[in-house]
Motif scaffolding. Structure first.
Motif, PDB file in Angstrom:
ATOM      1  N   ASN A 187      19.720 116.749 -36.915  1.00 35.84           N
ATOM      2  CA  ASN A 187      21.153 116.804 -36.087  1.00 35.84           C
ATOM      3  C   ASN A 187      20.727 117.454 -34.533  1.00 35.84           C
ATOM      4  O   ASN A 187      21.564 118.347 -34.237  1.00 35.84           O
ATOM      5  N   ALA A 188      20.010 116.828 -33.782  1.00 35.51           N
ATOM      6  CA  ALA A 188      19.494 117.265 -32.500  1.00 35.51           C
ATOM      7  C   ALA A 188      19.181 115.918 -31.846  1.00 35.51           C
ATOM      8  O   ALA A 188      18.457 115.153 -32.443  1.00 35.51           O
ATOM      9  N   PRO A 189      18.999 115.981 -30.370  1.00 31.21           N
ATOM     10  CA  PRO A 189      18.556 114.838 -29.653  1.00 31.21           C
ATOM     11  C   PRO A 189      16.980 114.796 -29.816  1.00 31.21           C
ATOM     12  O   PRO A 189      16.435 115.992 -30.095  1.00 31.21           O
ATOM     13  N   LEU A 190      16.454 113.901 -29.669  1.00 32.90           N
ATOM     14  CA  LEU A 190      15.137 113.737 -29.824  1.00 32.90           C
ATOM     15  C   LEU A 190      14.373 113.886 -28.207  1.00 32.90           C
ATOM     16  O   LEU A 190      14.679 113.016 -27.435  1.00 32.90           O
ATOM     17  N   PRO A 191      13.531 114.778 -28.084  1.00 29.65           N
ATOM     18  CA  PRO A 191      12.394 115.002 -26.782  1.00 29.65           C
ATOM     19  C   PRO A 191      11.288 113.962 -27.016  1.00 29.65           C
ATOM     20  O   PRO A 191      10.621 114.238 -28.078  1.00 29.65           O
ATOM     21  N   LEU A 192      11.174 113.104 -26.231  1.00 27.70           N
ATOM     22  CA  LEU A 192      10.082 112.242 -26.293  1.00 27.70           C
ATOM     23  C   LEU A 192       8.893 112.794 -25.372  1.00 27.70           C
ATOM     24  O   LEU A 192       7.729 112.810 -25.865  1.00 27.70           O
ATOM     25  N   GLY A 193       9.197 113.137 -24.223  1.00 27.17           N
ATOM     26  CA  GLY A 193       8.100 113.334 -23.115  1.00 27.17           C
ATOM     27  C   GLY A 193       8.749 113.868 -21.841  1.00 27.17           C
ATOM     28  O   GLY A 193      10.018 113.848 -21.664  1.00 27.17           O
ATOM     29  N   GLY A 194       8.093 114.567 -21.157  1.00 26.99           N
ATOM     30  CA  GLY A 194       8.505 115.129 -19.946  1.00 26.99           C
ATOM     31  C   GLY A 194       7.304 115.338 -18.956  1.00 26.99           C
ATOM     32  O   GLY A 194       6.167 115.172 -19.237  1.00 26.99           O
ATOM     33  N   PHE A 195       7.606 115.800 -17.880  1.00 31.16           N
ATOM     34  CA  PHE A 195       6.619 116.149 -16.555  1.00 31.16           C
ATOM     35  C   PHE A 195       6.244 117.323 -16.725  1.00 31.16           C
ATOM     36  O   PHE A 195       7.196 118.407 -16.886  1.00 31.16           O
ATOM     37  N   TYR A 206       0.069 124.620 -18.707  1.00 27.68           N
ATOM     38  CA  TYR A 206       1.235 123.819 -18.114  1.00 27.68           C
ATOM     39  C   TYR A 206       2.607 124.385 -18.587  1.00 27.68           C
ATOM     40  O   TYR A 206       2.662 125.119 -19.610  1.00 27.68           O
ATOM     41  N   GLN A 207       3.524 124.010 -17.646  1.00 33.20           N
ATOM     42  CA  GLN A 207       4.952 124.256 -18.196  1.00 33.20           C
ATOM     43  C   GLN A 207       5.769 122.984 -17.970  1.00 33.20           C
ATOM     44  O   GLN A 207       5.355 122.074 -17.068  1.00 33.20           O
ATOM     45  N   ILE A 208       6.975 122.915 -18.804  1.00 34.04           N
ATOM     46  CA  ILE A 208       7.455 121.620 -18.437  1.00 34.04           C
ATOM     47  C   ILE A 208       8.576 121.775 -17.459  1.00 34.04           C
ATOM     48  O   ILE A 208       9.299 122.686 -17.327  1.00 34.04           O
ATOM     49  N   LEU A 209       8.518 120.839 -16.477  1.00 34.32           N
ATOM     50  CA  LEU A 209       9.642 120.756 -15.544  1.00 34.32           C
ATOM     51  C   LEU A 209      10.810 120.304 -16.138  1.00 34.32           C
ATOM     52  O   LEU A 209      10.960 119.690 -17.003  1.00 34.32           O
ATOM     53  N   SER A 210      11.885 120.943 -15.666  1.00 30.55           N
ATOM     54  CA  SER A 210      13.316 120.917 -15.989  1.00 30.55           C
ATOM     55  C   SER A 210      13.762 119.510 -15.590  1.00 30.55           C
ATOM     56  O   SER A 210      14.900 119.110 -16.078  1.00 30.55           O
ATOM     57  N   CYS A 211      13.097 118.844 -14.759  1.00 31.29           N
ATOM     58  CA  CYS A 211      13.608 117.573 -14.404  1.00 31.29           C
ATOM     59  C   CYS A 211      12.556 116.241 -14.687  1.00 31.29           C
ATOM     60  O   CYS A 211      11.452 116.755 -14.445  1.00 31.29           O
ATOM     61  N   GLY A 212      12.835 115.420 -15.119  1.00 33.38           N
ATOM     62  CA  GLY A 212      11.913 114.337 -15.393  1.00 33.38           C
ATOM     63  C   GLY A 212      11.801 113.800 -16.913  1.00 33.38           C
ATOM     64  O   GLY A 212      10.972 113.036 -17.324  1.00 33.38           O
ATOM     65  N   SER A 213      12.398 114.529 -17.685  1.00 30.29           N
ATOM     66  CA  SER A 213      12.014 114.401 -19.333  1.00 30.29           C
ATOM     67  C   SER A 213      12.840 113.073 -19.724  1.00 30.29           C
ATOM     68  O   SER A 213      13.963 112.606 -19.290  1.00 30.29           O
ATOM     69  N   ALA A 214      12.288 112.459 -20.741  1.00 30.29           N
ATOM     70  CA  ALA A 214      12.988 111.455 -21.824  1.00 30.29           C
ATOM     71  C   ALA A 214      13.310 112.128 -22.802  1.00 30.29           C
ATOM     72  O   ALA A 214      12.716 112.595 -23.832  1.00 30.29           O
ATOM     73  N   LEU A 215      14.837 112.095 -23.069  1.00 31.30           N
ATOM     74  CA  LEU A 215      15.251 113.146 -24.214  1.00 31.30           C
ATOM     75  C   LEU A 215      16.810 112.555 -24.468  1.00 31.30           C
ATOM     76  O   LEU A 215      17.596 112.543 -23.414  1.00 31.30           O
ATOM     77  N   GLY A 216      17.187 112.561 -25.827  1.00 32.34           N
ATOM     78  CA  GLY A 216      18.461 112.282 -25.966  1.00 32.34           C
ATOM     79  C   GLY A 216      18.775 111.799 -27.397  1.00 32.34           C
ATOM     80  O   GLY A 216      17.823 111.742 -28.320  1.00 32.34           O
ATOM     81  N   GLN A 231      18.788 102.825 -18.726  1.00 30.92           N
ATOM     82  CA  GLN A 231      20.178 103.319 -19.313  1.00 30.92           C
ATOM     83  C   GLN A 231      19.833 104.192 -20.450  1.00 30.92           C
ATOM     84  O   GLN A 231      20.719 105.032 -20.775  1.00 30.92           O
ATOM     85  N   THR A 232      19.039 103.799 -21.033  1.00 33.24           N
ATOM     86  CA  THR A 232      18.612 104.540 -22.391  1.00 33.24           C
ATOM     87  C   THR A 232      17.688 105.808 -22.337  1.00 33.24           C
ATOM     88  O   THR A 232      18.144 106.608 -22.719  1.00 33.24           O
ATOM     89  N   TYR A 233      16.808 105.727 -21.406  1.00 35.26           N
ATOM     90  CA  TYR A 233      15.896 106.939 -21.189  1.00 35.26           C
ATOM     91  C   TYR A 233      16.111 107.853 -19.987  1.00 35.26           C
ATOM     92  O   TYR A 233      15.625 108.806 -19.912  1.00 35.26           O
ATOM     93  N   VAL A 234      17.124 107.333 -19.004  1.00 36.83           N
ATOM     94  CA  VAL A 234      17.381 108.280 -17.841  1.00 36.83           C
ATOM     95  C   VAL A 234      18.660 108.787 -17.973  1.00 36.83           C
ATOM     96  O   VAL A 234      19.808 107.943 -17.987  1.00 36.83           O
ATOM     97  N   ASN A 235      19.120 110.043 -18.310  1.00 38.12           N
ATOM     98  CA  ASN A 235      20.297 110.615 -18.446  1.00 38.12           C
ATOM     99  C   ASN A 235      20.819 111.939 -17.660  1.00 38.12           C
ATOM    100  O   ASN A 235      19.748 112.595 -17.181  1.00 38.12           O
ATOM    101  N   SER A 236      21.700 112.727 -18.095  1.00 36.15           N
ATOM    102  CA  SER A 236      21.768 114.093 -17.462  1.00 36.15           C
ATOM    103  C   SER A 236      20.785 114.940 -17.904  1.00 36.15           C
ATOM    104  O   SER A 236      20.410 115.943 -17.030  1.00 36.15           O
ATOM    105  N   TYR A 237      20.201 114.947 -19.262  1.00 41.41           N
ATOM    106  CA  TYR A 237      19.153 115.604 -19.553  1.00 41.41           C
ATOM    107  C   TYR A 237      18.005 115.561 -18.627  1.00 41.41           C
ATOM    108  O   TYR A 237      17.187 116.479 -18.505  1.00 41.41           O
ATOM    109  N   THR A 238      17.687 113.982 -18.255  1.00 44.36           N
ATOM    110  CA  THR A 238      16.649 114.034 -17.160  1.00 44.36           C
ATOM    111  C   THR A 238      16.571 114.594 -16.088  1.00 44.36           C
ATOM    112  O   THR A 238      15.544 115.226 -15.584  1.00 44.36           O
TER     113      THR A 238
END
Length: 280
Positions: free
Chosen positions: A176-184, A70-80, A237-244
């Motif tokens: 000192n970096a945002p936390l990546p939780l999960g992604g599509f 698998y590859q990580i899609l650049s859209c859909g992640s919970a990260l921040g 508001q917490t989990y969906v942001n510009s990185y999503t």
């Protein structure tokens, strides 16, 4: 001519349903006909190990195990920042000595479990439970501590539970970096054009949801563990942001640091799928 069908597996938590709402409600123009399976995050992790779905949401802590497929899609992640799981207790705790405690964990492949071990590497009895069973287990006294994800992190106080540690904040302060939780994820062996079109459809769906929050709320409520509108929108508001919408900048730094901690040092070019032909 029939439209090709693509199956997507995701969690029923509000942020995943929000991202997919344009597709679920057939509100956006798409390249495929989509069908959906919803399951808790640990079940999704196990399904990804079996390569069971072409598009699937997983914990980032699992990803190195499924990288070949698998590859990580650049859209859909919970990260921040400020998105991490919470470690809570049934009784107020003065000292971080959990030797005689039982802790509820929402799955052995989850990012939540990785973060708990990062915070507390000592021995402790671990009980693996679906995420929605952890608060009930705490209230029954079956466990002393619980790692809460999804809606649980917003409502624990109303059940008389106590915050021991914000595991996301602990991670952020250490690295000192945002936390990546999960992604599509998307199947690595799909043709480039197919992956591009899936990514395009996912972005259209997310943009629709942002523009029509009130219209998608009934769908979010249908799947949510906590039906409160306030909790659901706080969750979004917490989990969906510009990185999503797109993994770039600080998000890529966060993913790189996280995977290096897991001793996974592949170049992001090899595992993050972003459109290469300008489609957005």
């Amino acid at each position: 001519m029939s439209i090709e069908r693509v199956e997507i597996a995701a969690s029923p938590c509000p942020n995943d349903v929000f991202i997919l709402s344009g597709l679920i409600l057939n509100k956006v123009l798409t390249s495929f006909e989509y069908s959906f399976k919803f399951a808790d995050i640990e079940t999704l992790n196990e399904l990804a190990l079996k390569k069971a779905f072409p598009v699937i949401k997983v914990s980032f802590a699992l990803y190195p195990e499924v990288y070949p497929d698998y590859q990580i899609l650049s859209c859909g992640s919970a990260l921040g920042f400020g998105v991490g799981p919470l470690l809570v207790s049934r009784k107020e705790i003065k000292e971080l000595n959990f030797a005689d405690f039982k802790v509820g964990i929402p799955g052995r492949y989850t990012t939540a479990y990785f973060l708990f071990k990062f915070f507390y590497p000592k021995e402790i009895q671990k009980i693996f439970l679906p995420y929605y069973e952890i608060i009930p287990a705490l209230l029954r006294g079956d466990i002393d501590l619980g790692v809460l994800i999804h809606e649980g992190r917003f409502v624990y106080a109303k059940y008389g539970l106590f915050l021991v540690q914000d595991l996301g904040t602990y991670w952020e302060e250490k690295v000192n970096a945002p936390l990546p939780l999960g992604g599509f994820l998307v199947k690595r062996d799909f043709p480039e054009d197919k992956k591009n079109r899936i990514l395009q459809d996912l972005r259209r769906s997310l943009k629709y949801a942002w523009a029509k929050k009130d219209e998608v709320y009934p769908l979010l409520k249908k799947y949510a563990q906590e039906p409160s509108q306030e909790v659901i929108f706080n969750h979004i508001q917490t989990y969906v942001n510009s990185y999503t919408l797109k993994l770039e900048g600080e998000a890529l730094k966060g993913i790189k640091v996280f995977f290096e901690t897991l001793n996974f040092k592949e170049d992001p070019e090899n595992f993050i799928w972003e459109n290469k032909d300008g489609i957005s």
